[in-house]
Design a protein around this motif. Structure first.
Motif, PDB file in Angstrom:
ATOM      1  N   SER A 166      -9.323   8.909  -6.198  1.00  0.00           N
ATOM      2  CA  SER A 166      -8.222   9.459  -5.401  1.00  0.00           C
ATOM      3  C   SER A 166      -8.759  10.416  -4.343  1.00  0.00           C
ATOM      4  O   SER A 166      -9.550  11.316  -4.644  1.00  0.00           O
ATOM      5  CB  SER A 166      -7.228  10.194  -6.305  1.00  0.00           C
ATOM      6  N   LYS A 167      -8.330  10.227  -3.109  1.00  0.00           N
ATOM      7  CA  LYS A 167      -8.761  11.091  -2.008  1.00  0.00           C
ATOM      8  C   LYS A 167      -7.738  12.168  -1.663  1.00  0.00           C
ATOM      9  O   LYS A 167      -8.011  13.031  -0.819  1.00  0.00           O
ATOM     10  CB  LYS A 167      -9.050  10.234  -0.772  1.00  0.00           C
ATOM     11  N   CYS A 168      -6.580  12.116  -2.297  1.00  0.00           N
ATOM     12  CA  CYS A 168      -5.542  13.116  -1.980  1.00  0.00           C
ATOM     13  C   CYS A 168      -5.565  14.287  -2.954  1.00  0.00           C
ATOM     14  O   CYS A 168      -4.837  15.262  -2.772  1.00  0.00           O
ATOM     15  CB  CYS A 168      -4.164  12.466  -1.963  1.00  0.00           C
ATOM     16  N   GLU A 197       0.468   6.574  -2.373  1.00  0.00           N
ATOM     17  CA  GLU A 197       0.126   5.865  -1.149  1.00  0.00           C
ATOM     18  C   GLU A 197      -1.376   5.620  -1.020  1.00  0.00           C
ATOM     19  O   GLU A 197      -2.117   5.689  -1.998  1.00  0.00           O
ATOM     20  CB  GLU A 197       0.719   6.605   0.049  1.00  0.00           C
ATOM     21  N   THR A 198      -1.834   5.326   0.194  1.00  0.00           N
ATOM     22  CA  THR A 198      -3.206   4.842   0.388  1.00  0.00           C
ATOM     23  C   THR A 198      -4.267   5.864  -0.009  1.00  0.00           C
ATOM     24  O   THR A 198      -5.322   5.482  -0.533  1.00  0.00           O
ATOM     25  CB  THR A 198      -3.428   4.444   1.858  1.00  0.00           C
ATOM     26  N   SER A 199      -4.031   7.147   0.234  1.00  0.00           N
ATOM     27  CA  SER A 199      -5.048   8.151  -0.076  1.00  0.00           C
ATOM     28  C   SER A 199      -5.093   8.501  -1.557  1.00  0.00           C
ATOM     29  O   SER A 199      -6.021   9.171  -2.006  1.00  0.00           O
ATOM     30  CB  SER A 199      -4.789   9.430   0.732  1.00  0.00           C
ATOM     31  N   SER A 203       0.775  -1.240   0.000  1.00  0.00           N
ATOM     32  CA  SER A 203       0.000   0.000   0.000  1.00  0.00           C
ATOM     33  C   SER A 203       0.807   1.292   0.000  1.00  0.00           C
ATOM     34  O   SER A 203       0.273   2.346  -0.336  1.00  0.00           O
ATOM     35  CB  SER A 203      -0.911   0.009   1.235  1.00  0.00           C
ATOM     36  N   SER A 221      -6.593   4.437  -2.881  1.00  0.00           N
ATOM     37  CA  SER A 221      -8.026   4.745  -2.880  1.00  0.00           C
ATOM     38  C   SER A 221      -8.655   4.426  -4.224  1.00  0.00           C
ATOM     39  O   SER A 221      -9.801   3.978  -4.292  1.00  0.00           O
ATOM     40  CB  SER A 221      -8.242   6.227  -2.536  1.00  0.00           C
TER      41      SER A 221
END
Length: 321
Positions: free
Chosen positions: A154-156, A173-175, A132, A179
């Motif tokens: 994408s949450k970033c 990465e994860t965000s 991740s 995501s």
């Protein structure tokens, strides 16, 4: 497809002076002889293991590759921003990845453990994305999978922001890409099987909600990364796929001629492991625990810095990354 017949390539990008512990990074890469490591860099280093290759490249060269696959003028004025382009590497470096079943990206402030053992244990063939974090992650090398960084989820930040603004979005990465894989139900392995050392505490502790112990120490031995910890007066050992020690500076290599087969990984650098197994005295020497008050104070200082960062980000006061 058997894992021993798979071809895997890990890409790293590095500009500037290599860290003095780079020989240990190389040692841990060499131990993963079934994986090729391809480093795009303006540095020179020799000798290199057979499975590690340096390719001369400038930051401008990387930007030109990003522009070509993304389709517009991207922002890539500083090396750290390369992290946001990692999910694009499958397209950006497709000419180097022909014939590989999986490709990956990695950091250099880390030491690898037995990567292949973990890829086999959790059967990487079931996943389009494996792991991740930006430190180390793998992607199935197909046209469809290599284009998924464009998908929604994408949450970033939106891709139009990520690839045009100088701020680091942690899209690798994860965000970010993580995501996207979760939002679209792509096959994705995100179990935390690595040791990610937080920069918040002075001593080595795992980040986030990962379990820590008052008495613990990390080390590399014969190609594997371990943590030895004391639990209810018993010393236990836990293995990880890798250890990542961010924001620790250029850690010192102590007695480098004695670090051939085993060494401790500590806040002050790398020390030879001279005994067959870890002793209580080693934990006290190489990763001492003081009091909970010390760590709470460190967490408070970090929270203050984080609040200031978020305030500046909200009001557009951040400088270029």
């Amino acid at each position: 497809m058997m894992l021993d017949s798979m071809k895997i390539c890990v890409i790293g990008i590095y500009f500037g002076k290599l860290p003095q512990y780079f020989n240990l990074w190389l040692k841990s890469a060499e131990a993963n002889s079934q994986i090729d490591f391809l480093i795009f860099t303006d540095c020179e280093y020799s000798p290199l293991p057979r499975n590690v290759r340096f390719v001369e490249m400038s930051l401008l060269d990387v930007k030109e590759r990003a522009d070509a696959v993304i389709g517009f003028d991207t922002e890539l004025s500083k090396p750290y921003k390369c992290c946001d382009y990692r999910p694009c590497f499958g397209l950006m470096f497709s000419d180097y990845l022909k014939g590989y079943d999986y490709w990956g990206h990695c950091d250099f402030d880390m030491i690898f453990g037995n990567i292949i053992a973990y890829l086999e244990k959790f059967d990487i063939k079931k996943y389009d994305k494996f792991l991740s974090q930006g430190h180390l992650a793998f992607y199935r090398n197909t046209i469809e999978n290599n284009n998924r960084f464009w998908m929604t989820g994408s949450k970033c930040g939106e891709q139009s922001e990520i690839f045009t603004l100088p701020e680091a979005f942690a899209f690798d990465e994860t965000s970010g890409i993580g995501s996207i894989y979760k939002e679209n139900n792509y096959s994705y392995f995100d179990k935390r099987i690595f040791a990610d050392i937080t920069p918040i505490h002075n001593r080595f502790t795992l980040t986030g909600n990962d379990k820590n112990y008052k008495k613990q120490v990390f080390y590399w031995k014969e190609g594997k990364v371990y943590r030895c910890y004391k639990d209810k007066n018993e010393l236990k050992v836990e293995e990880f796929i890798y250890i990542h020690f961010q924001k620790r500076g250029d850690l010192v290599v102590h007695n480098s001629n004695e670090l051939d087969s085993a060494f401790f990984i500590t806040k002050k650098g790398f020390y030879p492991m001279k005994s067959e197994r870890v002793m209580n005295s080693d934990i006290k020497t190489y990763n001492p625990y003081y009091t909970a008050i010390v760590e709470k104070y460190e967490e408070f200082i970090h929270s203050c810095k984080l609040w200031i960062y978020r305030f500046k980000r909200k009001f557009g006061l951040l400088g270029r990354c």
